[in-house]
Every structure is written in structure tokens, then in C-alpha cells.
Design an enzyme around this catalytic site. Structure first.
Site: not given
Ligand code: PLP
Length: 399
Positions: A197
Site C-alpha cells: 500500500k
Molecule cells: C479494496 C481492498 N479492501 C480491503 C483490503 C484488505 O486490506 P488488508 O490486507 O490490510 O486487510 C484490500 C487489500 O489489498 C483491498 O485491496
């Protein structure tokens, strides 16, 4: 114009060495900050996490921020805090990472998908109201790739039907909508600090809200449902017992992660400037290519430029999107797909009976989109190589 042979067909690859799809940019500041935390004797949720929450809340223009160990955790907690559960429905889109809908299922509610807008791949606000029922409790828009959803329309629909707005801002830490910072708009907003990210803590997330009540509930559920976290229990004022108020979760962020996050937050706008420069280079390089559509390029918003997504019009090519992906990998360019249609994944097909044709815009995009490298550690030569490889491969297969 000379047509070059792609490496997959025996030609010479654009690059000798493989260019990663993503690489985090961590410097001496991050190293020093993590070492300082390691030596401080307090590794898990503590002063660094508190500081990161305060600085992130300021950045997001939100009254409260709760640091957790992923965006998934933040999304899950938002539903728990809102008391969304069995029999309830939550509206989102199938053009997202599985976590968005998985957490809805995990609280025993039903994800109700709405198709996306073809320009941004964000939720199509004109199709939301037809999906609202007496069971609908929340709308969960996803700011795809860092482009904000139409929040004015979403808030108006939510107000009219008395729904919560919980934003999936995994891609949208820097995003602004009509001058308003994402994180300050809906009832709750979930951010991701996963390794790829724009701001990374390796794994991590943040939930922002302007509601003190929701903040308190999220904070308690994020740490076993306990009334006091460890940092407060072992305070110099003397030992304090905790009480278990709910059967909560173990979603807290550690100070080691927060010490990375603080450094990354200080650099976030500088990183964005570099990505903006590369986005302009990509946009310029692909604008004359009729088989390529650039996703999410809309005016009057601040795009977080988390992903650079193109859609290859496969009906104009002698190759599928997956073939183009393989070709680019052979040219030594790392690529990715964000996302395949979620409703067509085995679980969602089986559990909710979805099949092809349910969400045509998502499905059309899901078979044609691909993401190109976009991160501040890229060199200008890397960006030139990506451009060269895309033009070479798409040019070769153009009918
Ligand atoms: C659109 C979206 N929502 C939620 C997430 C979940 O993020 P995390 O890996 O921090 O839980 C991601 C992860 O890539 C994502 O792309």
C-alpha cells in the site's frame, strides 16, 4: 513502424532483469524508528501506536482513529461496532478484494452487490437504490485504485434510507473528494497499510470515525472486548484490572508497526508526487492506443494513485488479458490484476448463486484489466521500460 517480437514468441525482452510489481520504499528513518521501538522495551500497542493514531487522525481530518492489524480487521470491526449481523444486508461491489465482502459474511450478514461505473470501477450510484430493502443496514463503497466514489450521492441515499456508510479506503489514504479528505466523510472508514500500500506498516490498518461512541466500541472489540488495553493497565498510576465487556477480537496494532507508519505518514505526500509524475508518463504514452482504456481518470478529485490500471480491449486483440499478462512477465515487467469479479469466485457462486451476466460492467472489466508497476522507488528508466513493454505487446497483438 517496425513490429517487435514479444519475448514470449522468441524476441528479446525489454529488460534484462525483472521489475517487481511493487516494492516498499523504506529508508534510514524507518530503520532508526523501529530500532528505537525495539530498544524502548515496549513492542506492542503503546505510545507509538497512540502517536500514529493521533497523526493519522489529523492527516485524515477525522476526529478519531483506531490503529489495527489490517484493513480487513477495520472493516470487520466497523460492522461489529454498528451491530450489523444475521439477517442484515450490506451493499458493496463485486469489483473489490475478497476482504470487503468476506467480513460481511463473517458477521452473518449478506453482501448485496451493485455493479460498477465503467470509467472508475467504483460503485455505480445510479444502481444502489434498486438494491435497498428493509434489511439493508449499510453501504460499503470501495475507493477503487485510489479514485473516490461519488460520495455526495452515496451520503444522500444513505440519509434517505437511514443507512450507515462504511468506506473501504484500502487504496485511498491520500484521496480527497470535492476537497474533503477520505476518512472524514462516511460514518467509518477503513485504511490498509499492507506491504504494497501507499503507506505501509508491513501489515496494518486504521479505522477513522467522527463518532466517539463508534470509536469506543471499535477500540474495545479490537482488543478482546476488554475495557482497558495493556498499556493503560500497566500505567505508572498503579495496576488496573480490566473487565471483559464482549467476546472481542485480537486486532490491535503493535508499536513496531506504528513506528514504521509514523515515518511513512511523514513521507506520504512526497511519495504521491513521484507516483503522479509516473501516472502522467503512462497516461501520455497510452493515450494514442485505441486498445487500451485508462481507468479512473476523472477531473476535480485527488486520486491517491495507488494502482495504475489499464483495460485492454481484448476484442481488438489476438490475445486474452491473461496472455498479455504472461507476455509482460516475459518482458520482465511485474504485473497484477485488481480484481477478478468477486461474485464469480467459487464461494460466492455457491453460496449466493451468482453466475456470469449478473454484473456485466464488473465482468467485462474483470477479464480485461491489469495493473502496472506504480511506486515511488521506480526509476524513470523503469517506467520507460514498462511503457515500451506494454506498447510492444499490445501493439503486436493488435488485429
Ligand atoms: C479494496 C481492498 N479492501 C480491503 C483490503 C484488505 O486490506 P488488508 O490486507 O490490510 O486487510 C484490500 C487489500 O489489498 C483491498 O485491496
Amino acid at each position: 513502424m517496425k513490429i517487435e517480437i514479444p519475448a514470449i514468441e522468441g524476441g528479446t525482452p525489454v529488460r534484462d532483469t525483472f521489475l517487481s510489481f511493487h516494492q516498499a520504499l523504506l529508508g534510514e528513518e524507518e530503520e532508526a524508528s523501529v530500532i528505537q521501538t525495539l530498544r524502548s522495551g515496549w513492542l506492542t500497542t503503546g505510545p507509538k501506536t497512540k502517536q500514529f493514531e493521533a497523526e493519522f487522525a489529523r492527516y485524515a481530518n477525522a476526529e478519531h482513529a483506531v490503529a489495527v492489524n489490517s484493513c480487513t480487521a477495520a472493516l470487520h470491526l466497523s460492522l461489529i461496532a454498528a451491530e450489523i449481523g444475521e439477517g442484515d444486508e450490506v451493499i458493496t461491489t463485486p469489483m473489490t478484494f475478497c476482504a470487503t465482502a468476506n467480513v460481511i459474511v463473517q458477521v452473518r450478514a449478506t453482501p448485496v452487490f451493485v455493479d460498477v461505473d465503467p470509467v472508475t470501477l467504483n460503485i455505480d450510484v445510479n444502481k444502489i437504490e434498486e438494491k435497498i430493502t428493509l434489511k439493508t443496514k449499510a453501504i460499503m463503497p470501495v475507493h477503487y485504485a485510489g479514485c473516490p466514489c461519488e460520495m455526495d450521492a452515496i451520503l444522500e441515499i444513505a440519509r434517505k434510507h437511514n443507512l450507515l456508510v462504511i468506506e473501504d479506503a484500502a487504496h485511498a489514504t491520500e484521496t480527497e473528494y470535492h476537497g474533503k479528505k477520505v476518512g472524514s466523510i462516511g460514518d467509518m472508514t477503513a485504511f490498509s497499510f499492507y506491504a504494497t500500500k501507499n503507506l505501509t506498516t508491513a501489515e496494518g490498518g486504521m479505522l477513522t470515525t467522527n463518532s466517539k461512541e463508534l470509536e469506543e466500541r471499535v477500540r474495545i472489540f479490537a482488543l478482546h472486548g476488554m475495557s482497558k488495553d495493556a498499556w493503560k493497565r500497566y500505567s505508572p498510576e498503579g495496576y488496573q484490572h480490566y473487565q471483559v465487556l464482549y467476546p472481542g477480537y485480537k486486532y490491535n496494532m503493535a508499536d513496531i508497526q506504528a513506528s514504521l507508519g509514523l515515518c511513512q505518514l511523514a513521507k506520504i505526500e512526497g511519495f504521491l508526487k513521484v507516483r503522479q509524475k509516473y501516472v502522467a508518463a503512462y497516461d501520455n504514452a497510452f493515450k494514442d492506443m485505441d486498445a487500451i482504456i485508462r481507468i479512473g481518470r476523472i477531473p476535480d478529485i485527488k486520486h491517491a494513485e495507488h494502482l495504475y490500471v489499464i483495460m485492454v480491449k481484448t476484442e481488438m486483440l489476438n490475445a486474452s488479458r491473461d496472455m498479455i499478462l504472461s507476455c509482460l512477465q516475459k518482458e520482465n515487467i511485474g504485473v497484477s490484476v485488481h480484481f477478478q469479479s468477486l461474485h464469480l469466485q467459487p464461494y460466492y457462486r455457491q453460496q449466493f448463486g451468482f453466475s456470469e451476466g449478473a454484473f456485466p460492467v464488473t465482468e467485462y472489466a474483470g477479464e480485461r484489466i491489469l495493473s502496472l508497476p506504480l511506486y515511488p522507488g521506480l526509476k524513470e528508466q523503469d517506467v520507460d521500460d514498462v511503457i515500451k513493454a506494454v506498447r510492444k505487446v499490445v501493439g503486436y497483438y493488435r488485429q
